[in-house]
Design a protein around this motif. Structure first.
Motif, short mmCIF file in Angstrom:
data_model
loop_
_atom_site.label_atom_id
_atom_site.label_comp_id
_atom_site.label_asym_id
_atom_site.label_seq_id
_atom_site.Cartn_x
_atom_site.Cartn_y
_atom_site.Cartn_z
N CYS A 117 -50.87 11.93 19.40
CA CYS A 117 -49.68 11.98 18.55
C CYS A 117 -48.53 12.66 19.28
CB CYS A 117 -50.01 12.72 17.25
SG CYS A 117 -48.59 12.93 16.15
N GLU A 118 -47.43 11.96 19.48
CA GLU A 118 -46.29 12.53 20.20
C GLU A 118 -45.68 13.71 19.46
OE1 GLU A 118 -42.15 11.05 22.37
OE2 GLU A 118 -42.98 9.89 20.71
N GLN A 119 -45.58 13.64 18.13
CA GLN A 119 -44.99 14.73 17.37
C GLN A 119 -45.81 16.01 17.53
OE1 GLN A 119 -41.93 14.34 15.47
NE2 GLN A 119 -42.11 16.55 15.81
N HIS A 120 -47.13 15.88 17.48
CA HIS A 120 -48.00 17.05 17.68
C HIS A 120 -47.86 17.59 19.10
CE1 HIS A 120 -51.38 19.74 17.60
NE2 HIS A 120 -52.03 19.04 18.50
N PRO A 256 -45.52 2.25 18.52
CA PRO A 256 -44.15 2.73 18.68
C PRO A 256 -43.56 2.26 20.01
CG PRO A 256 -45.69 4.51 19.10
CD PRO A 256 -46.50 3.35 18.58
N ALA A 257 -42.24 2.29 20.09
CA ALA A 257 -41.58 1.97 21.36
C ALA A 257 -41.97 3.03 22.39
CB ALA A 257 -40.07 1.94 21.17
N ARG A 258 -42.24 2.60 23.61
CA ARG A 258 -42.70 3.53 24.64
C ARG A 258 -41.79 3.45 25.86
NH1 ARG A 258 -47.95 0.90 23.59
NH2 ARG A 258 -49.11 2.13 22.04
N ASP A 259 -41.48 4.60 26.39
CA ASP A 259 -40.68 4.70 27.61
C ASP A 259 -41.17 5.92 28.38
OD1 ASP A 259 -38.82 4.40 29.60
OD2 ASP A 259 -37.17 5.30 28.45
N TYR A 265 -53.33 -1.97 32.33
CA TYR A 265 -54.65 -1.89 31.69
C TYR A 265 -54.57 -1.30 30.29
CZ TYR A 265 -55.31 3.19 32.47
OH TYR A 265 -55.20 4.56 32.44
N LEU A 266 -53.41 -0.72 29.92
CA LEU A 266 -53.22 -0.15 28.59
C LEU A 266 -52.35 -1.02 27.70
CD1 LEU A 266 -52.71 3.59 29.62
CD2 LEU A 266 -54.71 2.61 28.48
N LEU A 267 -52.06 -2.24 28.12
CA LEU A 267 -51.20 -3.12 27.35
C LEU A 267 -51.93 -4.42 27.01
CD1 LEU A 267 -47.83 -2.74 29.30
CD2 LEU A 267 -48.41 -1.76 27.06
N PRO A 291 -48.87 11.21 8.62
CA PRO A 291 -48.95 9.74 8.73
C PRO A 291 -49.51 9.32 10.09
CG PRO A 291 -46.72 10.48 9.21
CD PRO A 291 -47.54 11.72 9.01
N ALA A 292 -50.47 8.42 10.10
CA ALA A 292 -51.09 8.00 11.36
C ALA A 292 -50.39 6.80 11.99
CB ALA A 292 -52.56 7.67 11.14
N ALA A 293 -49.46 6.17 11.28
CA ALA A 293 -48.85 4.93 11.79
C ALA A 293 -48.11 5.15 13.10
CB ALA A 293 -47.90 4.35 10.74
N ASP A 294 -47.60 6.36 13.33
CA ASP A 294 -46.77 6.60 14.50
C ASP A 294 -47.55 7.15 15.69
OD1 ASP A 294 -44.53 5.73 13.15
OD2 ASP A 294 -43.98 7.72 12.45
N LEU A 295 -48.90 7.15 15.62
CA LEU A 295 -49.66 7.62 16.78
C LEU A 295 -49.23 6.84 18.02
CD1 LEU A 295 -53.27 8.07 15.36
CD2 LEU A 295 -51.74 9.87 16.18
N TYR A 296 -48.89 7.58 19.06
CA TYR A 296 -48.34 6.98 20.28
C TYR A 296 -49.37 6.12 21.00
CZ TYR A 296 -45.31 6.92 24.46
OH TYR A 296 -44.49 6.55 25.49
N TRP A 297 -50.60 6.61 21.06
CA TRP A 297 -51.69 5.90 21.71
C TRP A 297 -52.60 5.32 20.65
CZ3 TRP A 297 -50.62 5.03 26.56
CH2 TRP A 297 -49.87 5.97 27.29
N THR A 298 -52.98 4.06 20.80
CA THR A 298 -53.70 3.32 19.77
C THR A 298 -55.21 3.29 20.07
OG1 THR A 298 -53.36 1.24 20.96
CG2 THR A 298 -51.68 1.89 19.34
#
Length: 388
Positions: A117-120, A256-259, A265-267, A291-298
Motif C-alpha cells: 500500500c503506497e499510502q501506508h 492505480p497509475a504507476r510511475d 514480468y510484473l505487467l 480501502p483495499a482498491a488502491d493497493l499499489y501492488w496487486t
C-alpha cells in the motif's frame, strides 16, 4: 429450532470455506461452509449427493483441496453455489452447534508479508524520519519479508503481549502493541520456478482477512539495518473463513497509475486489484475503514515477484498484503499511522484513551466486497484479544 430454520435465503459470507472441530462434529475436524449461524458439513454433503472431489472435501483440513489446483477449486465452488441457492436442502448436513468451533483451516506452508500500500508506505516513511519519503526501490518491486508460518493463528485466539528489546539495555513487554489490517492471499497448486503473471492467479485459492500484530518499539530497535524480526514474529491472525477468488468476480478493479512502470514480468492482464473495504474495531467500536482498491501492488504481482527468484509455490502459502490504508485518518489501517507514531492519542466511547493497544483490548477486522449483482458479501472477521 430445526436445522432448516438456521439457514437464511442467502449466505452472508458468500461461498466461504473453513474447518471446524469440537465435540459437536462426527470424527475429526470437518470442512464446512458457514450459512447463517450454521455450519454445513461439505464432505458429507459431497459424498451423499455425488459432489465433486468427495475425498478431498472429507479431509480434516483444506490442505488436499489446496493441492488439487484451480480446476478442482472451480468445480467445488460452482457445485456449492448451486446447493446454496436452496438452503433448505442443506438441513440434513448441518452440524450440531454445541461444542463446534472454527480452527485454522489449512496448514500454513510459508508466510510472506508484503508492503503493497503506497499510502501506508508514505505514512510509515514520514513517521520514521521527519520529512522521509518512500524509498525509490519500493516503486520498482513489491517489497516484503519472510514471516514465521508457525505463529499464524485462527481468529479468536488470544494474543499474548510479547517481550523484546525496546532499546539499548531495555528488555520487557512491548509498550507499543499494534494491529495491522491486511488481506491474506491463500495459495495452492504446486509450481517450481518463476510463475508468469498471466498464470499467477491460477495459484490464488482465495482471500482471508489478516491482522499482522506488531510490537512497534521492538520493531523500531531491531529493524536497523535489517528488517522485522521479533517485532513481527509472535502472532499473525487470520479469519476462519477463506473466500474463494471466484466469489470475488465483482470486486476486480484496474490498478492505480504507476510511475515508473514496473518491469515486464510484473505487467499483464492479471494485474488487477480488489475493491474490498475493511473495518477496524477496538472493543466493538469502529475506528477506521481502510480501502483495499488502491493497493499499489496487486495479488498477481505478489505471486509473480515472490517466485521470480526461484521460490516454489506450495499449497498453503500465505501472502499478506501489508497494512491497507487510505488518505484520510479514518482510513488508516494501523495505530502507528492512526496515532502518528504514538504522538497523538485517541479516545474510545467509554472515555478511555489510547496510543497503542492495552491489555484486554479486543481487535476485530471485518471486510466486505461488491458482488456482480450490485450487492455485497462479507469476508467474515478476524478477531483477537490482547492478554498480558
Amino acid at each position: 429450532m430445526s436445522a432448516a430454520a438456521l439457514l437464511p435465503p442467502e449466505p452472508p459470507l458468500g461461498t466461504a470455506l473453513g474447518v471446524v472441530a469440537g465435540s459437536g462434529r462426527p470424527g475429526p475436524s470437518r470442512i464446512v461452509v458457514p450459512v447463517g449461524s450454521a455450519y454445513v458439513d461439505v464432505g458429507t454433503l459431497a459424498a451423499a449427493q455425488g459432489g465433486p472431489h468427495p475425498a478431498l472435501l472429507g479431509e480434516p483440513t483444506l490442505d488436499g483441496l489446496l493441492a488439487a489446483g484451480r480446476p478442482a477449486w472451480r468445480e467445488v465452488w460452482e457445485w456449492l453455489g448451486d446447493w446454496l441457492v436452496d438452503p433448505e436442502r442443506l438441513a440434513p448436513y448441518v452440524l450440531p452447534q454445541a461444542g463446534v468451533v472454527p480452527v485454522l483451516p489449512f496448514t500454513v506452508a510459508d508466510y510472506t508479508d508484503f508492503y503493497a500500500c503506497e499510502q501506508h508506505a508514505a505514512n510509515a516513511s514520514a513517521i520514521a524520519r521527519a520529512g522521509g519519503t518512500v524509498s525509490e526501490n519500493w516503486y520498482h518491486l513489491p517489497v516484503g519479508y519472510h514471516g514465521r508460518a508457525g505463529t499464524v493463528q485462527v481468529s479468536g485466539t488470544p494474543v499474548v503481549r510479547p517481550h523484546g528489546q525496546r532499546g539499548r539495555g531495555d528488555l520487557g513487554p512491548t509498550k507499543a502493541l499494534d494491529l495491522e489490517a491486511e488481506l491474506g492471499f491463500v495459495l495452492g497448486g504446486r509450481r517450481t520456478g518463476p510463475v508468469p503473471i498471466e498464470e499467477a492467479l491460477d495459484h490464488v485459492f482465495g482471500v482471508v482477512l489478516l491482522n499482522d500484530w506488531s510490537a512497534r518499539d521492538v520493531q523500531a530497535w531491531e529493524s536497523r539495518p535489517l528488517g522485522p524480526h521479533l517485532g513481527k514474529s509472535f502472532a499473525t491472525s487470520i479469519s476462519a473463513w477463506v473466500t474463494p477468488l471466484d466469489e470475488l468476480a465483482g470486486a476486480w478493479v484496474d490498478p492505480p497509475a504507476r510511475d515508473p512502470q514496473p518491469l515486464p514480468y510484473l505487467l499483464g492482464k492479471a494485474d488487477r486489484g480488489l475493491d474490498l473495504t475493511l473495518e477496524v474495531r477496538i472493543n466493538g467500536e469502529r475506528i477506521s475503514t481502510p480501502p483495499a482498491a488502491d493497493l499499489y501492488w496487486t495479488p498477481a504481482q505478489l505471486v509473480a515477484h515472490l517466485t521470480s527468484g526461484g521460490a516454489p509455490v506450495r499449497p498453503g502459502d500465505l501472502l499478506g498484503s501489508g497494512t491497507v490504508s487510505g488518505p484520510r485518518r479514518d482510513q488508516r489501517g494501523c495505530l502507528l499511522e492512526f496515532t502518528w507514531g504514538g504522538r497523538d492519542e485517541f479516545a474510545l466511547a467509554d472515555g478511555t484513551t489510547r496510543h497503542y493497544l492495552n491489555d484486554g483490548d479486543e481487535v476485530s477486522i471485518v471486510g466486505t466486497a461488491p458482488r456482480l449483482d450490485g450487492g455485497r458479501i462479507s469476508l467474515g472477521e478476524v478477531r483477537g484479544t490482547v492478554t498480558p
